[in-house]
Design an enzyme around this catalytic site. Structure first.
Site, PDB file in Angstrom:
ATOM      1  CB  SER A  14      30.766  57.087   8.412  1.00 53.88           C
ATOM      2  OG  SER A  14      29.485  58.273   8.123  1.00 53.88           O
ATOM      3  CG  HIS A  41      28.325  58.108  11.553  1.00 54.25           C
ATOM      4  ND1 HIS A  41      29.573  58.677  11.028  1.00 54.25           N
ATOM      5  CD2 HIS A  41      28.527  58.041  12.730  1.00 54.25           C
ATOM      6  CE1 HIS A  41      30.145  59.095  11.890  1.00 54.25           C
ATOM      7  NE2 HIS A  41      29.909  58.835  13.142  1.00 54.25           N
ATOM      8  CG  ASP A 134      32.765  60.078  15.021  1.00 51.42           C
ATOM      9  OD1 ASP A 134      33.583  60.098  16.082  1.00 51.42           O
ATOM     10  OD2 ASP A 134      31.525  59.163  15.068  1.00 51.42           O
TER      11      ASP A 134
END
Lengths: 188, 279
Positions: A14, A41, A134
């Site tokens: 991310s 992401h 995540d």
């Protein structure tokens, strides 16, 4: 090492992803024997330029995943913006528009869980830099299926929350800096 | 996959039997859905509905029809946006509409319309382009609750800023606020938008051809199908399109892996808009 032969690599990243992936993907040789599926992401409204960007830097083939695409070795597949990327048992890619998971679509957990299901113990999962958690649950699914878990050293990450969350949930994960992850993949 | 005894995981066996049970008892056929997504949704449903195993869920489902709509909610409802991927609607407006203008009457099929976001987007676009009066829209889905929601045309007011921005980016010629009224945190879309809409229960899995369409829009529906089922649906679209009719798919869907690829030509390639080949 007695681990079974790996068949695929999955990577989640991310905040700070670009730099972290730049230390890993360009190091892969043109004939890298495994496919690599990557979730980064990215905002939903943006066309992802990741595939084009990395294709210019890499010797392996880099592309954005398409629905129902058969998975090929030596190829890096990026999840498209605003879709989840999943792996089917028949070694094809699937996309979905299901709700975001932990506010993310694509979600690392979704990729990892489906890959764990499809590849079992023949999977290498890697969690890199990121500012949320995540990937932790997905990595646990990979470990439970017998796969291998690598996590970027939190101290070396641009954002340490995601690697820390993965380590907390998967204490057996190997924690290493980016260079060591790249070296590991060359041996896998 | 279910050839060798013992080669299939218990959960996979349970899911296969559950889908078989749903089909045998209720004629909803999810057996050829892409397994990775449906498994995820089923796991979610099992947890939320409070069953320890899929076998337990199957037993209840077979005896209690009231459980079915709750399960279908997990398996079929897609949350979409109006004018999702504005560039797709812009391409319809700028490249497809000029062809559609040449027809005295038009039929448009929104296949898998879910709660209606795509349908209302097209209805507004057709009104803006002056095609609405000569068009009949067919909006189909397998989920009755979703169809009723589509027919009601009511959305949360919190979604309107996104819809408005999408509509503007799609080249909208009017203000989205011309088409709805807001009250109590919700907006209701103008019912005259559905004057020419036929809502219908139709399954791409088990039902037959819909006739002579000039445009079929089916976005992010077939990504939930396995390849064989995608081929069935695409065959259905091929046979439902008029000569030189158009097919619009989702931004990441492609005909590349389909056996029906030859029946279609790229029309606006980057937007996944195809045209039925002239034979």
């Amino acid at each position: 090492m007695s681990a079974p032969r790996a068949e695929a690599v999955v990577i989640g990243a991310s905040a700070g992803a670009l730099e972290a992936l730049s230390a890993i993907l360009p190091a892969l040789p043109a004939r890298f024997p495994l496919p690599v599926m990557v979730v980064v992401h990215i905002p939903p409204d943006r066309r992802s330029l990741l595939a084009e960007l990395f294709q210019a830097k890499c010797r392996v083939i880099v592309m954005e995943a398409e629905d129902k695409e058969p998975i090929s070795p030596g190829t890096v597949y990026f999840a498209p913006a605003d879709y989840h990327l999943l792996i089917e048992h028949d070694r094809t890619l699937s996309l979905s528009s299901d709700e975001p998971v932990l506010f993310s679509r694509p979600s690392i957990d979704v990729l990892f869980e489906s890959a764990a299901d499809a590849y079992g113990d023949a999977l290498v999962a890697i969690v890199l830099t990121g500012a949320n958690d995540d990937g932790a649950k997905g990595m646990r699914a990979v470990v439970e299926a017998g796969g291998r878990a690598l996590v970027q050293t939190p101290e070396s990450a641009f954002a340490s929350a995601m690697p820390r969350a993965a380590i907390d949930l998967c204490p057996v994960a190997r924690v290493m800096p980016l260079a060591a992850i790249a070296a590991y993949l060359l041996e896998v | 996959m279910n050839g060798d005894p013992g080669s299939e995981k218990v959960e996979d066996i349970e899911i296969r039997l559950l889908l078989e049970a749903i089909y045998s008892q209720y004629h909803y056929d999810f057996r050829s859905y892409a397994m990775a997504s449906i498994k995820r949704r089923l796991r979610q449903a099992r947890e939320h509905l409070g069953f320890p195993t899929f076998s337990a869920m199957q037993e209840s489902l077979l005896r209690d029809p009231a459980l079915l709509p709750r399960l279908l909610g997990y398996l079929t409802v897609q949350v979409s946006e109006m004018f999702r991927d504005p560039s797709y609607f812009r391409a319809l407006r700028e490249k497809v509409v000029p062809h559609l203008r040449t027809y005295p009457s038009l039929k448009v099929w929104v296949a898998g319309c879910s709660t209606g976001e795509e349908l209302y987007s097209l209805a507004i676009l057709f009104r803006e382009e002056g095609l609405e009066e000569r068009t009949i829209f067919y909006a189909t889905d397998i989920n009755q609750d979703a169809l009723h929601a589509a027919e009601a045309g009511i959305f949360g007011v919190d979604r309107i800023p996104l819809f408005t921005e999408n509509h503007r980016k799609s080249g909208g010629k009017s203000s989205l606020s011309d088409y709805y009224q807001a009250a109590y945190g919700r907006v209701a879309f103008d019912k005259t938008l559905r004057r020419n809409v036929v809502f219908s229960d139709h399954s791409l899995v088990t039902d037959a051809v819909f006739g002579e369409m000039q445009l079929i829009s089916c976005r992010n529906v077939m990504i939930y199908f396995d390849r064989a089922l995608q081929d069935r649906a695409l065959g259905l679209f091929r046979d439902s399109l008029a000569r030189k009719g158009f097919l619009g798919l989702g931004a990441k869907e492609s005909l590349r892996f389909s056996k029906h690829a030859d029946a279609f030509a790229d029309f606006v390639r980057e937007e996944r808009i195809y045209q039925r080949r002239f034979e």
